[in-house]
Design a protein around this motif. Structure first.
Motif, PDB file in Angstrom:
ATOM      1  N   GLY A   1      -3.813 -28.901  -6.614  1.00 47.65           N
ATOM      2  CA  GLY A   1      -2.523 -29.195  -6.313  1.00 47.65           C
ATOM      3  C   GLY A   1      -1.475 -28.693  -7.186  1.00 47.65           C
ATOM      4  N   TYR A   2      -0.334 -28.685  -6.998  1.00 46.30           N
ATOM      5  CA  TYR A   2       0.657 -28.485  -7.988  1.00 46.30           C
ATOM      6  C   TYR A   2       1.498 -29.790  -8.157  1.00 46.30           C
ATOM      7  CZ  TYR A   2      -0.363 -23.523  -6.849  1.00 46.30           C
ATOM      8  OH  TYR A   2      -0.789 -22.589  -6.716  1.00 46.30           O
ATOM      9  N   GLY A   3       1.327 -30.473  -9.375  1.00 46.88           N
ATOM     10  CA  GLY A   3       2.127 -31.672  -9.560  1.00 46.88           C
ATOM     11  C   GLY A   3       1.821 -32.768  -8.794  1.00 46.88           C
TER      12      GLY A   3
ATOM     13  N   ALA B   1      -2.300 -18.548   7.651  1.00 49.76           N
ATOM     14  CA  ALA B   1      -0.867 -18.468   7.611  1.00 49.76           C
ATOM     15  C   ALA B   1      -0.345 -18.346   6.355  1.00 49.76           C
ATOM     16  CB  ALA B   1      -0.092 -19.113   8.464  1.00 49.76           C
ATOM     17  N   ASN B   2       1.017 -17.860   6.205  1.00 46.82           N
ATOM     18  CA  ASN B   2       1.803 -18.363   4.967  1.00 46.82           C
ATOM     19  C   ASN B   2       1.570 -19.617   4.724  1.00 46.82           C
ATOM     20  OD1 ASN B   2       3.189 -16.270   3.865  1.00 46.82           O
ATOM     21  ND2 ASN B   2       4.601 -16.165   5.604  1.00 46.82           N
ATOM     22  N   GLY B   3       1.388 -19.841   3.238  1.00 47.97           N
ATOM     23  CA  GLY B   3       1.493 -21.134   2.711  1.00 47.97           C
ATOM     24  C   GLY B   3       0.130 -21.870   2.947  1.00 47.97           C
ATOM     25  N   ALA B   4      -1.091 -21.204   3.598  1.00 46.69           N
ATOM     26  CA  ALA B   4      -2.330 -21.892   3.799  1.00 46.69           C
ATOM     27  C   ALA B   4      -3.108 -22.230   2.455  1.00 46.69           C
ATOM     28  CB  ALA B   4      -3.096 -21.079   4.773  1.00 46.69           C
ATOM     29  N   GLY B   5      -2.725 -21.543   1.475  1.00 43.42           N
ATOM     30  CA  GLY B   5      -3.476 -21.792   0.203  1.00 43.42           C
ATOM     31  C   GLY B   5      -4.191 -20.898  -0.233  1.00 43.42           C
ATOM     32  N   LYS B   6      -4.101 -19.523   0.274  1.00 41.07           N
ATOM     33  CA  LYS B   6      -4.968 -18.390  -0.249  1.00 41.07           C
ATOM     34  C   LYS B   6      -4.774 -17.902  -1.447  1.00 41.07           C
ATOM     35  CE  LYS B   6      -3.242 -15.665   3.105  1.00 41.07           C
ATOM     36  NZ  LYS B   6      -2.237 -16.564   3.635  1.00 41.07           N
ATOM     37  N   THR B   7      -3.568 -17.852  -1.848  1.00 39.65           N
ATOM     38  CA  THR B   7      -3.202 -17.281  -3.226  1.00 39.65           C
ATOM     39  C   THR B   7      -3.672 -18.294  -4.180  1.00 39.65           C
ATOM     40  OG1 THR B   7      -1.084 -16.066  -2.373  1.00 39.65           O
ATOM     41  CG2 THR B   7      -1.123 -16.692  -4.593  1.00 39.65           C
ATOM     42  N   THR B   8      -3.461 -19.456  -3.776  1.00 42.91           N
ATOM     43  CA  THR B   8      -3.960 -20.711  -4.836  1.00 42.91           C
ATOM     44  C   THR B   8      -5.172 -20.739  -5.145  1.00 42.91           C
ATOM     45  OG1 THR B   8      -1.815 -22.056  -4.121  1.00 42.91           O
ATOM     46  CG2 THR B   8      -3.811 -23.340  -5.177  1.00 42.91           C
ATOM     47  N   LEU B   9      -6.186 -20.403  -3.878  1.00 40.89           N
ATOM     48  CA  LEU B   9      -7.538 -20.296  -4.239  1.00 40.89           C
ATOM     49  C   LEU B   9      -8.198 -19.156  -5.052  1.00 40.89           C
ATOM     50  CD1 LEU B   9     -10.378 -21.152  -1.969  1.00 40.89           C
ATOM     51  CD2 LEU B   9     -10.289 -18.758  -2.662  1.00 40.89           C
TER      52      LEU B   9
ATOM     53  N   GLU C   1      -5.604 -11.994   3.055  1.00 39.06           N
ATOM     54  CA  GLU C   1      -4.946 -10.868   4.101  1.00 39.06           C
ATOM     55  C   GLU C   1      -4.369 -11.642   5.239  1.00 39.06           C
ATOM     56  OE1 GLU C   1      -3.510  -8.436   4.778  1.00 39.06           O
ATOM     57  OE2 GLU C   1      -4.184  -6.881   3.346  1.00 39.06           O
ATOM     58  N   GLN C   2      -3.133 -11.236   5.536  1.00 39.86           N
ATOM     59  CA  GLN C   2      -2.463 -11.701   6.694  1.00 39.86           C
ATOM     60  C   GLN C   2      -2.778 -10.700   7.882  1.00 39.86           C
ATOM     61  OE1 GLN C   2       0.674 -14.252   6.884  1.00 39.86           O
ATOM     62  NE2 GLN C   2       1.237 -14.368   4.804  1.00 39.86           N
ATOM     63  N   ASN C   3      -3.018  -9.406   7.486  1.00 35.72           N
ATOM     64  CA  ASN C   3      -3.295  -8.454   8.191  1.00 35.72           C
ATOM     65  C   ASN C   3      -4.677  -8.578   8.905  1.00 35.72           C
ATOM     66  OD1 ASN C   3      -3.815  -6.142   9.655  1.00 35.72           O
ATOM     67  ND2 ASN C   3      -2.619  -4.910   8.298  1.00 35.72           N
TER      68      ASN C   3
HETATM   69  P1  ATP Z   1       1.530 -16.819   1.091  1.00 33.07           P
HETATM   70  O1  ATP Z   1       0.646 -15.758   1.936  1.00 33.07           O
HETATM   71  O2  ATP Z   1       2.598 -16.979   1.516  1.00 33.07           O
HETATM   72  O3  ATP Z   1       1.156 -16.430  -0.451  1.00 33.07           O
HETATM   73  P2  ATP Z   1      -0.778 -18.373   0.661  1.00 33.07           P
HETATM   74  O4  ATP Z   1      -1.820 -18.638   1.799  1.00 33.07           O
HETATM   75  O5  ATP Z   1      -1.339 -17.592  -0.205  1.00 33.07           O
HETATM   76  O6  ATP Z   1       0.445 -17.915   1.257  1.00 33.07           O
HETATM   77  P3  ATP Z   1      -0.170 -20.178  -1.576  1.00 33.07           P
HETATM   78  O7  ATP Z   1       0.626 -19.231  -2.080  1.00 33.07           O
HETATM   79  O8  ATP Z   1      -1.485 -20.649  -2.124  1.00 33.07           O
HETATM   80  O9  ATP Z   1      -0.514 -19.823  -0.011  1.00 33.07           O
HETATM   81  O10 ATP Z   1       0.676 -21.738  -1.279  1.00 33.07           O
HETATM   82  C1  ATP Z   1       0.274 -22.664  -0.726  1.00 33.07           C
HETATM   83  C2  ATP Z   1       1.142 -24.035  -1.012  1.00 33.07           C
HETATM   84  O11 ATP Z   1       1.545 -24.210  -2.365  1.00 33.07           O
HETATM   85  C3  ATP Z   1       2.653 -23.579  -0.479  1.00 33.07           C
HETATM   86  O12 ATP Z   1       3.148 -24.741  -0.029  1.00 33.07           O
HETATM   87  C4  ATP Z   1       3.458 -23.347  -1.673  1.00 33.07           C
HETATM   88  O13 ATP Z   1       4.663 -23.644  -1.631  1.00 33.07           O
HETATM   89  C5  ATP Z   1       2.629 -24.255  -2.691  1.00 33.07           C
HETATM   90  N1  ATP Z   1       2.700 -23.472  -3.911  1.00 33.07           N
HETATM   91  C6  ATP Z   1       2.293 -22.422  -4.512  1.00 33.07           C
HETATM   92  N2  ATP Z   1       2.552 -22.118  -5.658  1.00 33.07           N
HETATM   93  C7  ATP Z   1       3.221 -23.225  -6.169  1.00 33.07           C
HETATM   94  C8  ATP Z   1       3.580 -23.737  -7.510  1.00 33.07           C
HETATM   95  N3  ATP Z   1       3.312 -22.804  -8.640  1.00 33.07           N
HETATM   96  N4  ATP Z   1       4.364 -24.682  -7.731  1.00 33.07           N
HETATM   97  C9  ATP Z   1       4.468 -25.590  -6.658  1.00 33.07           C
HETATM   98  N5  ATP Z   1       3.757 -25.271  -5.443  1.00 33.07           N
HETATM   99  C10 ATP Z   1       3.287 -23.988  -5.193  1.00 33.07           C
END
Ligand code: ATP
Length: 238
Positions: A13-15, A38-46, A195-197
């Motif tokens: 999580g963030y904060g 989808a956008n915001g699913a958490g892929k980049t975070t993982l 990927e979203q594609n």
């Molecule tokens: P995208 O395709 O838009 O990159 P994603 O699936 O990769 O989406 P993430 O970028 O991991 O998703 O984001 C997941 C959630 O975490 C989102 O709600 C985003 O707002 C939140 N989030 C991402 N980075 C941060 C951060 N540095 N601080 C706070 N919240 C964050």
């Protein structure tokens, strides 16, 4: 066996607010896995957790069975975890050739370096015609190829890519995915492709995992996911 990757009950999580909730899945060495959602699913975070930029609240990530929790991002790179982040990071002020040389710095010397760079030019034909062009002169597709080529020169065990197809024309996406599949097969790399594609990602992946609002909702063979109409409608938007 090298390049086995496992996410075990990963919560991040963030904060305080969790973005990933107890996500578990594993990749065998040489697996190509599409990370979908989808956008915001958490892929980049993982992907950023794997790179060591973000710490898990609980759960863990292992490489070949070893917990990465205490491994600094720089040392994760030394262990062979490489990323192509979203946004095609190439050095805009350097030429294509100079960018590739930077990528090859760690792993190769002298003639070995020349041979490795020549292989990248063979793999990415369009780049070989643009050797002397500066990074900022490249098209989106060329930049993505350069970012991928540079990552491959680090001879990673594990390669992650974040939305490599973003903003690229369908033909360029097809070419890029084909090259990625060939490189993965040749190098025996483990690949995690966010990927979203969905269609292009599943066309080259062995397996796909689907995240929805930070929860893992599917983990199956790429062909099974592509054929699952209900799942596609619910989570993948087609
Ligand atoms: P995208 O395709 O838009 O990159 P994603 O699936 O990769 O989406 P993430 O970028 O991991 O998703 O984001 C997941 C959630 O975490 C989102 O709600 C985003 O707002 C939140 N989030 C991402 N980075 C941060 C951060 N540095 N601080 C706070 N919240 C964050």
């Amino acid at each position: 066996m090298t390049g086995a990757l496992a996410f075990e009950q990963l919560t991040v999580g963030y904060g305080g607010e969790p973005v990933l909730h107890a996500v578990s899945f594993a990749l065998k060495p040489g697996d190509v896995v599409a990370l979908l959602g989808a956008n915001g699913a958490g892929k980049t975070t993982l992907l950023r957790t794997l790179a060591g930029f973000v710490r898990p609240t609980s759960g863990r990530v292992t490489l070949d069975g070893a917990d990465l929790a205490r491994v600094h991002p720089e040392n994760r790179a030394r262990l062979g975890i490489a990323q192509v982040p979203e946004g095609r990071s190439v050095v805009a002020e350097l030429t294509v050739d100079e960018n590739l040389r930077l990528g090859a710095l760690w792993r190769y010397r002298g003639r070995g370096r020349e041979a490795a760079i020549a292989e990248i030019y063979e793999l990415f034909e369009p780049l070989s015609r643009r050797r002397a062009a500066d990074g900022h002169q490249l098209s989106g597709g060329e930049r993505q190829m350069l970012a991928l080529g540079r990552a491959l020169l680090a001879r990673p065990r594990v390669l992650t890519l974040d939305e490599p197809s973003l903003g690229l024309a369908p033909l360029v996406v097809a070419q890029l995915m084909g090259t990625l599949r060939d490189a993965a097969a040749q190098g025996g790399m483990t690949v995690l492709l966010a990927e979203q594609n969905v269609t292009s990602a599943l066309s080259i992946a062995d397996r796909g995992v689907v995240l929805d609002l930070g929860r893992l909702v599917a983990d199956d063979a790429a062909s099974a996911l592509a054929d699952d109409t209900a799942l596609r409608h619910a989570y993948l938007g087609f």
